[in-house]
Design a protein around this motif. Structure first.
Motif, mmCIF file in Angstrom:
data_model
loop_
_atom_site.group_PDB
_atom_site.id
_atom_site.type_symbol
_atom_site.label_atom_id
_atom_site.label_comp_id
_atom_site.label_asym_id
_atom_site.label_seq_id
_atom_site.Cartn_x
_atom_site.Cartn_y
_atom_site.Cartn_z
ATOM 1 N N SER A 1 0.830 -1.205 0.000
ATOM 2 C CA SER A 1 0.000 0.000 0.000
ATOM 3 C C SER A 1 0.863 1.253 0.000
ATOM 4 O O SER A 1 0.586 2.200 -0.732
ATOM 5 N N GLN A 2 1.922 1.257 0.809
ATOM 6 C CA GLN A 2 2.827 2.410 0.832
ATOM 7 C C GLN A 2 3.488 2.611 -0.525
ATOM 8 O O GLN A 2 3.629 3.740 -0.995
ATOM 9 N N LYS A 3 3.876 1.526 -1.154
ATOM 10 C CA LYS A 3 4.517 1.614 -2.475
ATOM 11 C C LYS A 3 3.542 2.198 -3.493
ATOM 12 O O LYS A 3 3.908 3.075 -4.277
ATOM 13 N N GLN A 4 2.306 1.743 -3.477
ATOM 14 C CA GLN A 4 1.306 2.246 -4.414
ATOM 15 C C GLN A 4 0.997 3.721 -4.159
ATOM 16 O O GLN A 4 0.843 4.503 -5.097
ATOM 17 N N ILE A 5 0.927 4.106 -2.899
ATOM 18 C CA ILE A 5 0.669 5.507 -2.561
ATOM 19 C C ILE A 5 1.837 6.373 -3.024
ATOM 20 O O ILE A 5 1.641 7.448 -3.600
ATOM 21 N N LYS A 6 3.070 5.907 -2.800
ATOM 22 C CA LYS A 6 4.242 6.667 -3.230
ATOM 23 C C LYS A 6 4.228 6.850 -4.741
ATOM 24 O O LYS A 6 4.453 7.947 -5.247
ATOM 25 N N GLU A 7 3.954 5.773 -5.482
ATOM 26 C CA GLU A 7 3.915 5.865 -6.940
ATOM 27 C C GLU A 7 2.828 6.832 -7.395
ATOM 28 O O GLU A 7 3.047 7.634 -8.295
ATOM 29 N N SER A 8 1.687 6.771 -6.767
ATOM 30 C CA SER A 8 0.592 7.676 -7.116
ATOM 31 C C SER A 8 0.969 9.128 -6.838
ATOM 32 O O SER A 8 0.678 10.017 -7.641
ATOM 33 N N ASN A 9 1.644 9.375 -5.718
ATOM 34 C CA ASN A 9 2.055 10.739 -5.377
ATOM 35 C C ASN A 9 3.110 11.272 -6.341
ATOM 36 O O ASN A 9 3.088 12.444 -6.704
ATOM 37 N N VAL A 10 4.021 10.406 -6.767
ATOM 38 C CA VAL A 10 5.035 10.829 -7.741
ATOM 39 C C VAL A 10 4.363 11.152 -9.072
ATOM 40 O O VAL A 10 4.715 12.142 -9.726
ATOM 41 N N ILE A 11 3.388 10.366 -9.466
ATOM 42 C CA ILE A 11 2.659 10.654 -10.712
ATOM 43 C C ILE A 11 1.942 11.998 -10.603
ATOM 44 O O ILE A 11 1.918 12.767 -11.559
ATOM 45 N N THR A 12 1.415 12.304 -9.438
ATOM 46 C CA THR A 12 0.783 13.609 -9.215
ATOM 47 C C THR A 12 1.792 14.731 -9.455
ATOM 48 O O THR A 12 1.490 15.729 -10.124
ATOM 49 N N ILE A 13 3.002 14.565 -8.948
ATOM 50 C CA ILE A 13 4.050 15.576 -9.130
ATOM 51 C C ILE A 13 4.450 15.674 -10.607
ATOM 52 O O ILE A 13 4.588 16.774 -11.150
#
Length: 127
Positions: free
Chosen positions: A25-37
């Motif tokens: 879950s943390q990995k998916q959230i991190k990837e999603s946040n990087v895509i947002t950036i």
């Protein structure tokens, strides 16, 4: 005593499973946040009001930092690093590099969540 043993075995089995779920879950959230950036950086680069000069020659690049994305309104809120629980630093850099779009190269980079292609440009997040 038997109940305690059974519960202990269940707990020993459940703990690694729950840990894996949390890590994924943390990995998916991190990837999603990087895509947002990266999406904010793309929006910044395409903003006609800013007249951003994108590189014209292959492998030339420009950079933008999170602070710039915030001050221009392209990143509306703090983006949290799921690994640390803190907001990404304003000094984190997104590098925008001119590329001749190559589907194979894009596919190879698709496994790296810190890189994303937009048209003929590679956006790379580094922090």
């Amino acid at each position: 005593l038997g109940v305690i043993v059974i519960l202990s075995v269940l707990v020993l089995i459940a703990i690694p499973i729950v840990n894996n779920i949390v890590k994924n879950s943390q990995k998916q959230i991190k990837e999603s946040n990087v895509i947002t950036i990266l999406n904010a950086a793309y929006s910044w680069a395409m903003d006609e009001d800013l007249n951003v000069t994108l590189p014209e020659n292959v492998d030339d690049s420009i950079t933008v930092n999170i602070n710039t994305l915030k001050t221009t309104g392209h990143l509306k809120k703090e983006v949290i690093n799921a690994e640390t629980g803190d907001a990404y630093a304003n000094s984190c850099i997104i590098t925008i590099t001119k590329k001749n779009y190559n589907a194979q190269e894009a596919d190879n980079n698709s496994s790296d969540p810190n890189k994303k292609y937009y048209n003929n440009y590679l956006f790379e997040f580094g922090c």
